[in-house]
Design a protein around this motif. Sequence first.
Motif, PDB file in Angstrom:
ATOM      1  N   ALA A 162      55.520  38.160  52.150  1.00  0.00           N
ATOM      2  CA  ALA A 162      54.181  37.099  52.401  1.00  0.00           C
ATOM      3  C   ALA A 162      53.053  38.153  52.041  1.00  0.00           C
ATOM      4  O   ALA A 162      52.632  37.945  51.472  1.00  0.00           O
ATOM      5  N   GLY A 163      52.957  38.808  53.046  1.00  0.00           N
ATOM      6  CA  GLY A 163      52.068  39.768  52.760  1.00  0.00           C
ATOM      7  C   GLY A 163      51.582  40.837  51.342  1.00  0.00           C
ATOM      8  O   GLY A 163      50.691  41.135  50.829  1.00  0.00           O
ATOM      9  N   ALA A 164      52.621  41.812  51.304  1.00  0.00           N
ATOM     10  CA  ALA A 164      52.545  42.178  49.661  1.00  0.00           C
ATOM     11  C   ALA A 164      52.566  41.001  48.645  1.00  0.00           C
ATOM     12  O   ALA A 164      51.420  41.442  47.999  1.00  0.00           O
ATOM     13  N   VAL A 165      52.544  39.776  48.342  1.00  0.00           N
ATOM     14  CA  VAL A 165      52.438  39.065  47.569  1.00  0.00           C
ATOM     15  C   VAL A 165      51.130  38.489  47.481  1.00  0.00           C
ATOM     16  O   VAL A 165      50.087  38.815  46.277  1.00  0.00           O
ATOM     17  N   ILE A 166      50.965  38.984  48.467  1.00  0.00           N
ATOM     18  CA  ILE A 166      49.028  38.107  48.860  1.00  0.00           C
ATOM     19  C   ILE A 166      48.158  39.318  47.909  1.00  0.00           C
ATOM     20  O   ILE A 166      47.449  38.392  47.756  1.00  0.00           O
ATOM     21  N   ASN A 167      48.600  40.610  49.015  1.00  0.00           N
ATOM     22  CA  ASN A 167      48.365  41.557  48.024  1.00  0.00           C
ATOM     23  C   ASN A 167      48.336  41.928  47.004  1.00  0.00           C
ATOM     24  O   ASN A 167      47.073  42.262  46.072  1.00  0.00           O
ATOM     25  N   ILE A 168      49.044  41.965  46.073  1.00  0.00           N
ATOM     26  CA  ILE A 168      49.448  41.475  44.575  1.00  0.00           C
ATOM     27  C   ILE A 168      48.655  40.475  44.061  1.00  0.00           C
ATOM     28  O   ILE A 168      47.723  40.679  43.282  1.00  0.00           O
ATOM     29  N   LEU A 169      48.800  39.486  44.633  1.00  0.00           N
ATOM     30  CA  LEU A 169      48.392  37.856  43.957  1.00  0.00           C
ATOM     31  C   LEU A 169      46.842  37.773  43.873  1.00  0.00           C
ATOM     32  O   LEU A 169      45.235  37.570  43.179  1.00  0.00           O
ATOM     33  N   THR A 170      45.947  38.113  44.836  1.00  0.00           N
ATOM     34  CA  THR A 170      44.731  38.381  45.837  1.00  0.00           C
ATOM     35  C   THR A 170      43.720  39.729  45.465  1.00  0.00           C
ATOM     36  O   THR A 170      42.485  39.449  45.574  1.00  0.00           O
ATOM     37  N   LYS A 171      44.164  40.447  44.725  1.00  0.00           N
ATOM     38  CA  LYS A 171      43.603  41.462  44.041  1.00  0.00           C
ATOM     39  C   LYS A 171      41.861  41.310  42.809  1.00  0.00           C
ATOM     40  O   LYS A 171      42.333  40.673  42.267  1.00  0.00           O
TER      41      LYS A 171
END
Length: 130
Positions: free
Chosen positions: A121-130
Amino acid sequence: MNRILKRALLPGIMAASLAGVTLVPVKPAAADDQVLRDAAIGAGTCVVTGAIRGRGTVLRNAAKCGAAGAAVNGANGLRRNPKKRSLGQDAAVGAGASAATRAVLGGREDTAGDLLDGAAAGAVINILTK
């Protein structure tokens, strides 16, 4: 005459004050939108990873990583430069929050799976919200 004025004016004054109080916060702050966005991304990610692993219910997985998404958002708000986000830090914060939320919710002991779900979840949030 006094009673007639009270009966005529008081309901209107009360309605106007009630409408004024309830309509003041019409638009939420932008930060609230970002927290909700990250929580929703985290919840969706955990529902998918939980289904792939065949562990947990949809509601528990969504709650677990919804909290992880909110924690990732909070950790990014504490950084000196919130634009410079780290994939590893977001994954670590998500993993920790996911495991902590599962401990609060109870249920089966699957700490490694909780850490994996939160990190995803943390990785997906990082990727999608950059």
